[in-house]
Write an enzyme that holds these catalytic residues in place. Structure first.
Site, PDB file in Angstrom:
ATOM      1  N   SER A 126      32.358  39.238  32.813  1.00 32.54           N
ATOM      2  CA  SER A 126      31.372  38.534  31.991  1.00 32.54           C
ATOM      3  C   SER A 126      30.245  39.484  31.615  1.00 32.54           C
ATOM      4  O   SER A 126      29.895  40.391  32.392  1.00 32.54           O
ATOM      5  CB  SER A 126      30.810  37.370  32.812  1.00 32.54           C
ATOM      6  OG  SER A 126      29.649  36.870  32.210  1.00 32.54           O
ATOM      7  N   TYR A 150      26.929  34.384  41.084  1.00 35.92           N
ATOM      8  CA  TYR A 150      28.088  34.368  40.175  1.00 35.92           C
ATOM      9  C   TYR A 150      28.286  35.753  39.553  1.00 35.92           C
ATOM     10  O   TYR A 150      29.376  36.325  39.596  1.00 35.92           O
ATOM     11  CB  TYR A 150      27.886  33.316  39.073  1.00 35.92           C
ATOM     12  CG  TYR A 150      28.848  33.479  37.915  1.00 35.92           C
ATOM     13  CD1 TYR A 150      30.205  33.244  38.083  1.00 35.92           C
ATOM     14  CD2 TYR A 150      28.399  33.909  36.658  1.00 35.92           C
ATOM     15  CE1 TYR A 150      31.100  33.420  37.027  1.00 35.92           C
ATOM     16  CE2 TYR A 150      29.289  34.085  35.600  1.00 35.92           C
ATOM     17  CZ  TYR A 150      30.628  33.842  35.792  1.00 35.92           C
ATOM     18  OH  TYR A 150      31.510  34.024  34.753  1.00 35.92           O
ATOM     19  N   LYS A 154      31.342  38.676  40.049  1.00 41.26           N
ATOM     20  CA  LYS A 154      32.119  39.326  38.978  1.00 41.26           C
ATOM     21  C   LYS A 154      32.047  40.846  39.128  1.00 41.26           C
ATOM     22  O   LYS A 154      33.048  41.544  38.988  1.00 41.26           O
ATOM     23  CB  LYS A 154      31.578  38.908  37.603  1.00 41.26           C
ATOM     24  CG  LYS A 154      31.902  37.471  37.247  1.00 41.26           C
ATOM     25  CD  LYS A 154      33.368  37.318  36.915  1.00 41.26           C
ATOM     26  CE  LYS A 154      33.806  35.881  36.874  1.00 41.26           C
ATOM     27  NZ  LYS A 154      35.253  35.701  36.805  1.00 41.26           N
TER      28      LYS A 154
HETATM   29  P1  NAD Z   1      37.139  26.960  33.811  1.00 44.07           P
HETATM   30  O1  NAD Z   1      36.394  26.452  34.972  1.00 44.07           O
HETATM   31  O2  NAD Z   1      37.386  26.046  32.666  1.00 44.07           O
HETATM   32  O3  NAD Z   1      38.553  27.543  34.277  1.00 44.07           O
HETATM   33  C1  NAD Z   1      38.731  28.141  35.537  1.00 44.07           C
HETATM   34  C2  NAD Z   1      40.016  27.560  36.106  1.00 44.07           C
HETATM   35  O4  NAD Z   1      40.266  28.160  37.387  1.00 44.07           O
HETATM   36  C3  NAD Z   1      39.928  26.057  36.342  1.00 44.07           C
HETATM   37  O5  NAD Z   1      41.071  25.448  35.782  1.00 44.07           O
HETATM   38  C4  NAD Z   1      39.903  25.895  37.864  1.00 44.07           C
HETATM   39  O6  NAD Z   1      40.514  24.710  38.273  1.00 44.07           O
HETATM   40  C5  NAD Z   1      40.656  27.150  38.286  1.00 44.07           C
HETATM   41  N1  NAD Z   1      40.332  27.658  39.631  1.00 44.07           N
HETATM   42  C6  NAD Z   1      39.110  27.952  40.123  1.00 44.07           C
HETATM   43  N2  NAD Z   1      39.225  28.468  41.347  1.00 44.07           N
HETATM   44  C7  NAD Z   1      40.556  28.531  41.642  1.00 44.07           C
HETATM   45  C8  NAD Z   1      41.309  28.973  42.751  1.00 44.07           C
HETATM   46  N3  NAD Z   1      40.714  29.479  43.832  1.00 44.07           N
HETATM   47  N4  NAD Z   1      42.654  28.884  42.698  1.00 44.07           N
HETATM   48  C9  NAD Z   1      43.265  28.364  41.603  1.00 44.07           C
HETATM   49  N5  NAD Z   1      42.603  27.923  40.526  1.00 44.07           N
HETATM   50  C10 NAD Z   1      41.257  28.008  40.540  1.00 44.07           C
HETATM   51  O7  NAD Z   1      36.389  28.284  33.306  1.00 44.07           O
HETATM   52  P2  NAD Z   1      36.597  29.126  31.983  1.00 44.07           P
HETATM   53  O8  NAD Z   1      35.414  28.914  31.130  1.00 44.07           O
HETATM   54  O9  NAD Z   1      37.935  28.901  31.428  1.00 44.07           O
HETATM   55  O10 NAD Z   1      36.485  30.586  32.583  1.00 44.07           O
HETATM   56  C11 NAD Z   1      37.619  31.339  32.934  1.00 44.07           C
HETATM   57  C12 NAD Z   1      37.170  32.659  33.535  1.00 44.07           C
HETATM   58  O11 NAD Z   1      36.360  33.366  32.588  1.00 44.07           O
HETATM   59  C13 NAD Z   1      36.327  32.512  34.791  1.00 44.07           C
HETATM   60  O12 NAD Z   1      36.682  33.532  35.691  1.00 44.07           O
HETATM   61  C14 NAD Z   1      34.916  32.718  34.288  1.00 44.07           C
HETATM   62  O13 NAD Z   1      34.064  33.215  35.286  1.00 44.07           O
HETATM   63  C15 NAD Z   1      35.125  33.735  33.179  1.00 44.07           C
HETATM   64  N6  NAD Z   1      34.086  33.697  32.166  1.00 44.07           N
HETATM   65  C16 NAD Z   1      33.829  32.519  31.523  1.00 44.07           C
HETATM   66  C17 NAD Z   1      32.824  32.480  30.570  1.00 44.07           C
HETATM   67  C18 NAD Z   1      32.489  31.181  29.862  1.00 44.07           C
HETATM   68  O14 NAD Z   1      31.438  31.079  29.262  1.00 44.07           O
HETATM   69  N7  NAD Z   1      33.352  30.181  29.868  1.00 44.07           N
HETATM   70  C19 NAD Z   1      32.087  33.631  30.275  1.00 44.07           C
HETATM   71  C20 NAD Z   1      32.390  34.810  30.938  1.00 44.07           C
HETATM   72  C21 NAD Z   1      33.401  34.843  31.883  1.00 44.07           C
HETATM   73  C1  UD1 Z   2      25.211  31.537  30.657  1.00 47.59           C
HETATM   74  C2  UD1 Z   2      25.164  32.111  32.038  1.00 47.59           C
HETATM   75  C3  UD1 Z   2      25.880  33.444  32.053  1.00 47.59           C
HETATM   76  C4  UD1 Z   2      27.303  33.309  31.517  1.00 47.59           C
HETATM   77  C5  UD1 Z   2      27.202  32.752  30.111  1.00 47.59           C
HETATM   78  C6  UD1 Z   2      28.530  32.595  29.429  1.00 47.59           C
HETATM   79  C7  UD1 Z   2      23.034  31.227  32.918  1.00 47.59           C
HETATM   80  C8  UD1 Z   2      21.650  31.567  33.381  1.00 47.59           C
HETATM   81  N1  UD1 Z   2      23.769  32.259  32.437  1.00 47.59           N
HETATM   82  O1  UD1 Z   2      24.491  32.394  29.882  1.00 47.59           O
HETATM   83  O2  UD1 Z   2      25.926  33.966  33.350  1.00 47.59           O
HETATM   84  O3  UD1 Z   2      27.933  34.573  31.493  1.00 47.59           O
HETATM   85  O4  UD1 Z   2      26.554  31.476  30.185  1.00 47.59           O
HETATM   86  O5  UD1 Z   2      29.137  31.417  29.791  1.00 47.59           O
HETATM   87  O6  UD1 Z   2      23.475  30.095  33.025  1.00 47.59           O
HETATM   88  N2  UD1 Z   2      20.149  26.815  25.976  1.00 47.59           N
HETATM   89  C9  UD1 Z   2      19.271  25.807  25.623  1.00 47.59           C
HETATM   90  N3  UD1 Z   2      19.536  24.540  26.029  1.00 47.59           N
HETATM   91  C10 UD1 Z   2      20.639  24.216  26.757  1.00 47.59           C
HETATM   92  C11 UD1 Z   2      21.558  25.252  27.114  1.00 47.59           C
HETATM   93  C12 UD1 Z   2      21.264  26.537  26.718  1.00 47.59           C
HETATM   94  O7  UD1 Z   2      18.264  26.066  24.967  1.00 47.59           O
HETATM   95  O8  UD1 Z   2      20.824  23.036  27.119  1.00 47.59           O
HETATM   96  C13 UD1 Z   2      19.893  28.176  25.518  1.00 47.59           C
HETATM   97  C14 UD1 Z   2      19.712  29.209  26.615  1.00 47.59           C
HETATM   98  O9  UD1 Z   2      18.376  29.294  27.010  1.00 47.59           O
HETATM   99  C15 UD1 Z   2      20.233  30.480  25.938  1.00 47.59           C
HETATM  100  C16 UD1 Z   2      21.301  29.974  24.974  1.00 47.59           C
HETATM  101  O10 UD1 Z   2      21.013  28.584  24.779  1.00 47.59           O
HETATM  102  O11 UD1 Z   2      19.219  31.075  25.189  1.00 47.59           O
HETATM  103  C17 UD1 Z   2      22.709  30.108  25.516  1.00 47.59           C
HETATM  104  O12 UD1 Z   2      22.773  29.499  26.804  1.00 47.59           O
HETATM  105  P1  UD1 Z   2      24.160  29.364  27.600  1.00 47.59           P
HETATM  106  O13 UD1 Z   2      25.178  28.742  26.726  1.00 47.59           O
HETATM  107  O14 UD1 Z   2      23.853  28.707  28.902  1.00 47.59           O
HETATM  108  O15 UD1 Z   2      24.640  30.865  27.827  1.00 47.59           O
HETATM  109  P2  UD1 Z   2      23.863  32.118  28.505  1.00 47.59           P
HETATM  110  O16 UD1 Z   2      22.447  31.839  28.739  1.00 47.59           O
HETATM  111  O17 UD1 Z   2      24.185  33.300  27.699  1.00 47.59           O
END
Ligand code: NAD
Ligand code: UD1
Length: 338
Positions: A126, A150, A154
């Site tokens: 991330s 978190y 990572k």
């Molecule tokens: P999500 O929660 O929708 O998906 C994660 C999945 O992993 C879920 O289906 C959950 O049930 C499963 N899971 C969690 N722990 C597990 C375990 N120990 N064994 C088996 N299954 C398990 O999240 P997502 O948004 O799809 O994110 C996927 C990956 O990408 C994560 O590693 C997250 O940290 C990373 N990531 C997400 C974002 C984002 O904004 N969504 C941003 C950066 C990185």
């Molecule tokens: C969040 C996570 C980050 C993760 C990223 C991607 C936090 C502090 N950081 O970051 O670790 O990698 O998501 O999933 O949670 N905002 C509002 N109102 C809301 C929600 C968000 O104003 O209800 C604003 C936030 O202040 C920010 C922007 O929207 O400026 C995006 O927020 P968000 O979607 O939570 O993502 P990140 O802050 O980038």
């Protein structure tokens, strides 16, 4: 490289879209997910999109026996490792759960892969590993300073993968640093289904537009950005998962340790997002400015050139498409998969 890919966390938001992209590209997919933050309906919907469903195993990545059985039963050529917990605030309250789930699962997975002779892995990292960057856009060689358990989980896995690659240089290891994934599959069948109060901006905006919530709380309008609200690099989840398919093909040709940003390179403010969503949905998104969210940074966007150079991949979908696709999913599934 067409073969069978193990997708951990494949029932989740990004994982389910990745399953669809892999299957569309001709891969067979085995999903391992414990469903702690997802629903099996997502994979049934992937089945509707692709005409056949991925093979599903309900289990935990920390369960070595479960992994061994999967590697024994299927000829896996690569692993996409999405499984993990991802809520920043929750990680502050429950750090041990985050380190256990995110770090231990990766250790167990690597050991099981080694035993099975599977040497290709793509890990979901991330942009949060960069912390508060000294400047934008953010390049992969910037310093790393995550500010939450978190984010540190990572970074720990990134470091473990680097050490592992030193010891096993024949492996192909890819650490993909996602910026802000949003949007949904254009079919409207799969999308993001946050449980309870959404932490992230786009699902909150979508729930306000569909009438599930009254208004958006904008966390601060006094940042040093053009309109004072936080700026991020939102990337369509379809672009993101297509980036995984090309990354997988790349690493299978090029053993090594690869670390690549997946972002668009464009900064979008909270108010830009509100306007774009209103336009896409035809609904108004009322909002109230409230104080800053602790731990938030002003601006964060990717330098996406390394992905372009190595993978010949760039994100192609516009902010309008991100909002239109999120809206189609939200309208068709106002309560998610429930
Ligand atoms: P999500 O929660 O929708 O998906 C994660 C999945 O992993 C879920 O289906 C959950 O049930 C499963 N899971 C969690 N722990 C597990 C375990 N120990 N064994 C088996 N299954 C398990 O999240 P997502 O948004 O799809 O994110 C996927 C990956 O990408 C994560 O590693 C997250 O940290 C990373 N990531 C997400 C974002 C984002 O904004 N969504 C941003 C950066 C990185
Ligand atoms: C969040 C996570 C980050 C993760 C990223 C991607 C936090 C502090 N950081 O970051 O670790 O990698 O998501 O999933 O949670 N905002 C509002 N109102 C809301 C929600 C968000 O104003 O209800 C604003 C936030 O202040 C920010 C922007 O929207 O400026 C995006 O927020 P968000 O979607 O939570 O993502 P990140 O802050 O980038």
């Amino acid at each position: 490289m067409i073969g069978t890919v193990l997708v951990t966390g494949g029932a989740g938001y990004i994982g389910s879209h990745a399953c669809a992209a892999l299957m569309e590209a001709g891969y067979q997919v085995v999903v391992l997910d414990n469903l702690c933050n997802s629903s099996l309906v997502s994979l049934e919907r992937v089945g509707e999109i692709c005409a056949t469903s991925p093979i599903f195993v309900q289990g935990d990545v920390r369960d070595r026996d479960c992994l061994d059985k999967i590697f024994h039963a299927h000829t896996i050529t690569a692993v996409l490792h999405f499984a993990g917990l991802k809520a920043v605030g929750e990680s502050v309250d429950f750090p041990l759960e985050y380190y256990d789930n995110n770090v231990v699962s990766s250790l167990v997975l690597l050991a099981a892969m080694q035993q099975a002779g599977v040497t290709n892995i793509v890990f979901s990292s991330s942009a949060t590993v960069y912390g508060d960057p000294p400047s934008v856009p953010i390049r992969e060689d910037f310093g790393l300073c995550p500010t939450s358990p978190y984010g540190r989980s990572k970074l720990m896995v990134e470091d473990i993968l680097a050490d592992w690659h030193v010891a096993n240089p024949n492996w192909s290891v890819c650490r993909l640093r996602y910026f802000n994934p949003v949007g949904a599959h254009p079919s409207g069948l799969i999308g993001e289904d946050p449980q309870g109060f959404p932490n992230n901006l786009m699902p909150f905006v979508a729930q306000v537009a569909v009438g599930e919530r009254e208004k958006l709380f904008v966390f601060g309008d006094d940042y040093a950005t053009a309109d004072g609200t936080g700026v991020r690099d939102y990337i369509h989840v379809m672009d993101l998962v297509e980036g995984h398919v090309v990354a997988l093909e790349y690493i299978c040709r090029q053993p090594g340790l690869h670390t690549i940003n997946l972002g668009t390179g464009n900064g979008v403010s909270v108010l830009d997002m509100v306007k774009a969503f209103e336009h896409a949905s035809g609904q108004s998104v009322p909002y109230e400015i409230v104080k800053r969210r602790p731990g938030d940074i002003a601006a964060c966007w990717a330098d996406p050139r390394l992905a372009e150079t190595l993978l010949q991949w760039t994100a192609s979908r516009s902010l309008a498409e991100m909002c239109e696709d999120a809206w189609r999913w939200q309208q068709g599934n106002p309560r998610g998969y429930a």
